[in-house]
Design a protein around this motif. Structure first.
Motif, PDB file in Angstrom:
ATOM      1  N   VAL A  11     -25.109  -9.673   4.543  1.00 49.57           N
ATOM      2  CA  VAL A  11     -23.536  -9.666   5.006  1.00 49.57           C
ATOM      3  C   VAL A  11     -23.055 -11.018   4.735  1.00 49.57           C
ATOM      4  O   VAL A  11     -21.974 -11.547   4.217  1.00 49.57           O
ATOM      5  CB  VAL A  11     -23.405  -9.299   6.479  1.00 49.57           C
ATOM      6  CG1 VAL A  11     -22.162  -9.663   7.026  1.00 49.57           C
ATOM      7  CG2 VAL A  11     -23.489  -7.869   6.681  1.00 49.57           C
ATOM      8  N   TRP A  12     -24.145 -11.974   5.160  1.00 47.51           N
ATOM      9  CA  TRP A  12     -23.905 -13.462   4.775  1.00 47.51           C
ATOM     10  C   TRP A  12     -23.576 -13.880   3.360  1.00 47.51           C
ATOM     11  O   TRP A  12     -22.821 -14.560   3.093  1.00 47.51           O
ATOM     12  CB  TRP A  12     -25.005 -14.250   5.597  1.00 47.51           C
ATOM     13  CG  TRP A  12     -24.844 -15.791   5.125  1.00 47.51           C
ATOM     14  CD1 TRP A  12     -25.636 -16.407   4.208  1.00 47.51           C
ATOM     15  CD2 TRP A  12     -23.961 -16.581   5.948  1.00 47.51           C
ATOM     16  NE1 TRP A  12     -25.192 -17.716   4.334  1.00 47.51           N
ATOM     17  CE2 TRP A  12     -24.324 -17.719   5.345  1.00 47.51           C
ATOM     18  CE3 TRP A  12     -23.130 -16.679   7.000  1.00 47.51           C
ATOM     19  CZ2 TRP A  12     -23.461 -18.789   5.663  1.00 47.51           C
ATOM     20  CZ3 TRP A  12     -22.344 -17.336   7.393  1.00 47.51           C
ATOM     21  CH2 TRP A  12     -22.647 -18.843   6.770  1.00 47.51           C
ATOM     22  N   THR A  13     -24.560 -13.364   2.433  1.00 51.86           N
ATOM     23  CA  THR A  13     -24.314 -13.847   1.074  1.00 51.86           C
ATOM     24  C   THR A  13     -23.146 -13.177   0.413  1.00 51.86           C
ATOM     25  O   THR A  13     -22.618 -13.604  -0.623  1.00 51.86           O
ATOM     26  CB  THR A  13     -25.749 -13.493   0.420  1.00 51.86           C
ATOM     27  OG1 THR A  13     -25.931 -11.914   0.435  1.00 51.86           O
ATOM     28  CG2 THR A  13     -26.901 -14.239   0.749  1.00 51.86           C
ATOM     29  N   ALA A  18     -21.486 -17.926   2.625  1.00 50.85           N
ATOM     30  CA  ALA A  18     -22.618 -18.716   1.763  1.00 50.85           C
ATOM     31  C   ALA A  18     -22.161 -19.747   0.936  1.00 50.85           C
ATOM     32  O   ALA A  18     -22.796 -20.816   0.645  1.00 50.85           O
ATOM     33  CB  ALA A  18     -23.363 -17.807   1.315  1.00 50.85           C
ATOM     34  N   ALA A  19     -21.044 -19.633   0.339  1.00 49.63           N
ATOM     35  CA  ALA A  19     -20.349 -20.580  -0.750  1.00 49.63           C
ATOM     36  C   ALA A  19     -19.453 -21.561   0.074  1.00 49.63           C
ATOM     37  O   ALA A  19     -18.896 -22.546  -0.871  1.00 49.63           O
ATOM     38  CB  ALA A  19     -19.832 -19.944  -1.785  1.00 49.63           C
ATOM     39  N   LEU A  20     -19.433 -21.504   1.359  1.00 50.41           N
ATOM     40  CA  LEU A  20     -18.401 -22.337   1.974  1.00 50.41           C
ATOM     41  C   LEU A  20     -18.837 -23.836   1.796  1.00 50.41           C
ATOM     42  O   LEU A  20     -20.127 -23.986   2.354  1.00 50.41           O
ATOM     43  CB  LEU A  20     -18.238 -21.811   3.319  1.00 50.41           C
ATOM     44  CG  LEU A  20     -17.010 -22.409   4.238  1.00 50.41           C
ATOM     45  CD1 LEU A  20     -15.756 -21.956   3.459  1.00 50.41           C
ATOM     46  CD2 LEU A  20     -17.005 -22.030   5.747  1.00 50.41           C
ATOM     47  N   THR A  21     -18.010 -24.725   1.515  1.00 48.76           N
ATOM     48  CA  THR A  21     -18.498 -26.029   1.600  1.00 48.76           C
ATOM     49  C   THR A  21     -17.905 -27.072   2.700  1.00 48.76           C
ATOM     50  O   THR A  21     -17.045 -26.475   3.282  1.00 48.76           O
ATOM     51  CB  THR A  21     -18.412 -26.835   0.334  1.00 48.76           C
ATOM     52  OG1 THR A  21     -16.721 -27.097   0.100  1.00 48.76           O
ATOM     53  CG2 THR A  21     -18.963 -26.039  -1.113  1.00 48.76           C
ATOM     54  N   TRP A  22     -18.448 -28.153   2.968  1.00 47.69           N
ATOM     55  CA  TRP A  22     -17.848 -28.816   4.075  1.00 47.69           C
ATOM     56  C   TRP A  22     -16.189 -29.292   3.676  1.00 47.69           C
ATOM     57  O   TRP A  22     -15.596 -29.476   4.339  1.00 47.69           O
ATOM     58  CB  TRP A  22     -18.398 -30.117   4.100  1.00 47.69           C
ATOM     59  CG  TRP A  22     -18.389 -31.023   3.272  1.00 47.69           C
ATOM     60  CD1 TRP A  22     -19.361 -31.462   2.026  1.00 47.69           C
ATOM     61  CD2 TRP A  22     -17.568 -32.314   3.035  1.00 47.69           C
ATOM     62  NE1 TRP A  22     -19.066 -32.464   1.446  1.00 47.69           N
ATOM     63  CE2 TRP A  22     -17.980 -32.923   1.866  1.00 47.69           C
ATOM     64  CE3 TRP A  22     -16.681 -32.911   3.703  1.00 47.69           C
ATOM     65  CZ2 TRP A  22     -17.261 -34.152   1.599  1.00 47.69           C
ATOM     66  CZ3 TRP A  22     -15.684 -33.852   3.264  1.00 47.69           C
ATOM     67  CH2 TRP A  22     -16.197 -34.567   2.333  1.00 47.69           C
ATOM     68  N   GLU A  23     -15.929 -29.553   2.274  1.00 47.99           N
ATOM     69  CA  GLU A  23     -14.796 -29.914   1.794  1.00 47.99           C
ATOM     70  C   GLU A  23     -13.718 -28.473   1.925  1.00 47.99           C
ATOM     71  O   GLU A  23     -12.687 -28.650   2.635  1.00 47.99           O
ATOM     72  CB  GLU A  23     -14.484 -29.977   0.285  1.00 47.99           C
ATOM     73  CG  GLU A  23     -15.178 -31.174  -0.062  1.00 47.99           C
ATOM     74  CD  GLU A  23     -16.572 -31.114  -0.505  1.00 47.99           C
ATOM     75  OE1 GLU A  23     -17.384 -29.994  -0.546  1.00 47.99           O
ATOM     76  OE2 GLU A  23     -17.118 -32.008  -1.209  1.00 47.99           O
ATOM     77  N   ILE A  56      -5.378 -22.300   4.032  1.00 52.26           N
ATOM     78  CA  ILE A  56      -6.280 -21.747   4.661  1.00 52.26           C
ATOM     79  C   ILE A  56      -7.004 -20.579   3.829  1.00 52.26           C
ATOM     80  O   ILE A  56      -8.322 -20.393   3.358  1.00 52.26           O
ATOM     81  CB  ILE A  56      -5.921 -20.830   6.060  1.00 52.26           C
ATOM     82  CG1 ILE A  56      -5.703 -21.915   7.218  1.00 52.26           C
ATOM     83  CG2 ILE A  56      -7.230 -20.016   6.559  1.00 52.26           C
ATOM     84  CD1 ILE A  56      -5.071 -21.453   8.264  1.00 52.26           C
ATOM     85  N   MET A  57      -6.043 -19.753   3.138  1.00 50.18           N
ATOM     86  CA  MET A  57      -6.449 -18.642   2.094  1.00 50.18           C
ATOM     87  C   MET A  57      -7.122 -19.198   1.042  1.00 50.18           C
ATOM     88  O   MET A  57      -8.259 -18.726   0.618  1.00 50.18           O
ATOM     89  CB  MET A  57      -5.223 -18.099   1.976  1.00 50.18           C
ATOM     90  CG  MET A  57      -4.903 -16.887   3.106  1.00 50.18           C
ATOM     91  SD  MET A  57      -3.791 -15.553   2.427  1.00 50.18           S
ATOM     92  CE  MET A  57      -4.671 -15.055   0.849  1.00 50.18           C
ATOM     93  N   ALA A  58      -6.521 -20.545   0.435  1.00 49.82           N
ATOM     94  CA  ALA A  58      -7.123 -20.772  -0.910  1.00 49.82           C
ATOM     95  C   ALA A  58      -8.576 -21.663  -0.730  1.00 49.82           C
ATOM     96  O   ALA A  58      -9.270 -21.742  -1.437  1.00 49.82           O
ATOM     97  CB  ALA A  58      -6.246 -22.100  -1.497  1.00 49.82           C
ATOM     98  N   ASN A  59      -8.928 -21.808   0.836  1.00 55.56           N
ATOM     99  CA  ASN A  59     -10.193 -22.486   0.976  1.00 55.56           C
ATOM    100  C   ASN A  59     -11.183 -21.505   1.391  1.00 55.56           C
ATOM    101  O   ASN A  59     -12.464 -22.033   1.555  1.00 55.56           O
ATOM    102  CB  ASN A  59     -10.072 -23.631   1.762  1.00 55.56           C
ATOM    103  CG  ASN A  59      -9.344 -24.832   1.137  1.00 55.56           C
ATOM    104  OD1 ASN A  59     -10.139 -25.554   0.102  1.00 55.56           O
ATOM    105  ND2 ASN A  59      -7.961 -25.175   1.479  1.00 55.56           N
TER     106      ASN A  59
END
Length: 180
Positions: A11-13, A18-23, A56-59
């Motif tokens: 579910v996570w991957t 999992a691809a979420l960055t701090w940016e 929000i959606m684009a990130n």
């Protein structure tokens, strides 16, 4: 228990988190702040609400937002065929309330001041060395109209589009603070 952990990892991957960055997280937070300002504080909701949702959606990664056949295709179509500016102008025009102007005609001077602002900004840009097309695109910011500034910049000075968009919308976003 081993199957449960595999399911959680799957579910996570597969979810994109999992691809979420701090940016991404910072920009999602910016979008949430804009959402709060537009809904709770009612600061320019027609402007901030769509910007907030887009931010929000684009990130969120791996959502298909940037796919060729996704949302970006529709946005690209609207930009390429110049559908968005007329829609924005029609929407704003349809929602214009002339009641305050009719109740207090001297407020028409505010509109005149915006038109004077166009010419002052145009003359200032030309004195700073911008050519006529660039100065015209910069000058429209003096009229406090973001969509018009962006449209005109895209036609006359595409090299200044980013700076003009930021300046125009920064200027417009201060209106609720300057004139509550």
């Amino acid at each position: 228990m081993d199957g449960f952990m595999r399911a959680l990892v799957s579910v996570w991957t597969d979810s994109g988190f999992a691809a979420l960055t701090w940016e991404n997280c910072v920009m999602i937070l910016v979008g949430l702040v804009l959402l709060y300002l537009s809904i709770a504080k009612e600061y320019e909701p027609l402007l901030l609400l769509p910007i907030a949702f887009g931010c929000i959606m684009a990130n969120f990664p791996n959502t298909g937002f940037e796919d060729e056949m996704g949302v970006m295709m529709a946005i690209g179509f609207g930009i390429k065929y110049e559908i968005f500016p007329p829609l924005i102008f029609m929407g704003v025009g349809a929602m214009t309330d002339f009641g305050p102007l009719l109740a207090n005609p001297k407020t028409m001077l505010l509109g005149a001041a915006a038109q004077i602002g166009v010419f002052v900004a145009l003359a200032g840009a030309m004195m700073l060395g911008f050519n006529v097309q660039q100065a015209s695109a910069i000058g429209i910011i003096g009229g406090a109209d973001g969509p018009t500034a962006i449209y005109l910049a895209s036609k006359l000075a595409p090299d200044l589009l980013g700076a003009i968009a930021v300046a125009a919308y920064s200027y417009m976003s201060l209106v609720p603070l300057i004139q509550p």
